[in-house]
Write an enzyme that holds these catalytic residues in place. Structure first.
Site, PDB file in Angstrom:
ATOM      1  N   LYS A   1      -0.153 -27.872  20.667  1.00 39.60           N
ATOM      2  CA  LYS A   1       0.048 -26.543  20.068  1.00 39.60           C
ATOM      3  C   LYS A   1      -1.165 -26.258  19.185  1.00 39.60           C
ATOM      4  CE  LYS A   1       1.468 -23.428  16.926  1.00 39.60           C
ATOM      5  NZ  LYS A   1       1.347 -23.296  15.464  1.00 39.60           N
TER       6      LYS A   1
ATOM      7  N   GLY B   1      -2.858 -23.113  13.192  1.00 39.83           N
ATOM      8  CA  GLY B   1      -3.276 -23.540  11.863  1.00 39.83           C
ATOM      9  C   GLY B   1      -4.682 -23.078  11.534  1.00 39.83           C
TER      10      GLY B   1
ATOM     11  N   GLY C   1      -0.895 -15.998  14.552  1.00 39.07           N
ATOM     12  CA  GLY C   1      -0.395 -15.214  13.422  1.00 39.07           C
ATOM     13  C   GLY C   1      -1.424 -14.281  12.791  1.00 39.07           C
TER      14      GLY C   1
ATOM     15  N   ASP D   1       5.472 -23.184  18.166  1.00 38.93           N
ATOM     16  CA  ASP D   1       5.946 -24.571  18.014  1.00 38.93           C
ATOM     17  C   ASP D   1       7.129 -24.824  18.942  1.00 38.93           C
ATOM     18  OD1 ASP D   1       4.076 -24.906  16.032  1.00 38.93           O
ATOM     19  OD2 ASP D   1       5.497 -25.313  14.420  1.00 38.93           O
TER      20      ASP D   1
ATOM     21  N   LYS E   1       9.331 -27.940  11.214  1.00 34.50           N
ATOM     22  CA  LYS E   1       8.353 -28.545  12.133  1.00 34.50           C
ATOM     23  C   LYS E   1       8.746 -29.996  12.447  1.00 34.50           C
ATOM     24  CE  LYS E   1       3.976 -27.343  11.762  1.00 34.50           C
ATOM     25  NZ  LYS E   1       3.602 -26.708  13.041  1.00 34.50           N
TER      26      LYS E   1
END
Length: 251
Positions: free
Chosen positions: A10, A13, A45, A161, A217
């Site tokens: 994934k 970040g 995001g 996620d 998470k």
């Protein structure tokens, strides 16, 4: 690629905002992809937020989760599938990987159910492996954006996620790797816990050692292990993937 290990990663970040670290990761990933099968999953995001702002669409959050309206869903799809997905795919091709950019919608690969009260937001309930499996068998590296659909092909925004975990479980991945902004799971002294057993996770949450966004998470990681993924890593994406620095979660 037969009998080669499969890793689901994934991407996110710090890498979405750090072009230098992003390039380092993608170059290292190309080298790894010559030796093992990779499925790369991404959200985006910052790109979604930037486009929503340009379009004057205000995000509404319910219990910390983004509500996605119909106009918001269009923006999400533009940001993820049109911009981020093609940027990652193009860079991987430039660095020598046989990358193919798709979304969870393509080939009806990921069927989701809507999440109550969040509008056009979904949670994966079924993985149709055929398209991604065909790409892997053809020595391609699938780059999957987290835009999916329900059984009637209504588009849905999906947490990246959750999508990565669902794919890792469906494909019985040897490794699931989450790239984050921190060096794994930290202990009470803010030092990285190198290896974490499933049995210790609830204890760390109860003690307040694991807090905030790391709780869902790490709980998601635990579920993936219980459902057959051999090991899950939470690593600092800015450090690259060749020498992973972070926490590995095992049974």
């Amino acid at each position: 690629m037969k009998n080669k290990k499969l890793t689901v990663i994934k991407f996110g970040g710090s890498l979405t905002k750090n072009p230098k670290a992003q390039d380092k990761f993608l170059k290292e990933l190309v080298v790894i992809s010559k030796k093992e099968k990779i499925i790369l999953v991404h959200g985006g995001g910052p790109e979604i937020n930037a486009l929503l702002n340009k379009l004057n669409i205000t995000s509404k959050f319910i219990n910390g989760l983004r509500h996605t309206c119909a106009a918001g869903l269009e923006a999400v799809e533009m940001a993820l599938s049109a911009k981020v997905n093609k940027m990652i795919t193009t860079k991987l091709l430039k660095y020598g990987a046989s990358a193919v950019g798709i979304s969870g919608k393509d080939g009806a690969s990921v069927i989701c159910k809507p999440v109550k009260d969040l509008g056009f937001v979904g949670e994966p309930v079924k993985i149709n492996k055929h398209l991604i499996d065909t790409l892997l068998k053809g020595n391609f590296l699938p780059v999957v954006s987290s835009v999916c659909a329900d059984a009637k092909m209504q588009g849905l925004n999906v947490n990246a996620d959750s999508l990565a975990s669902a794919l890792a479980v469906a494909f019985k991945a040897d490794k699931l790797i989450f790239l984050t902004d921190v060096a794994g799971v930290l202990n009470a002294d803010k030092k990285t816990i190198p290896e974490l057993q499933l049995s210790k996770i609830n204890e760390l949450i109860k003690q307040g050692v694991v807090t905030g966004g790391m709780i869902p998470k790490i709980q998601g990681c635990a579920e993936s292990i219980k459902k057959g993924v051999k090991e899950v890593w939470i690593i600092n994406g800015a450090e690259g993937i060749k020498k992973m620095k972070g926490t590995v979660i095992k049974k």
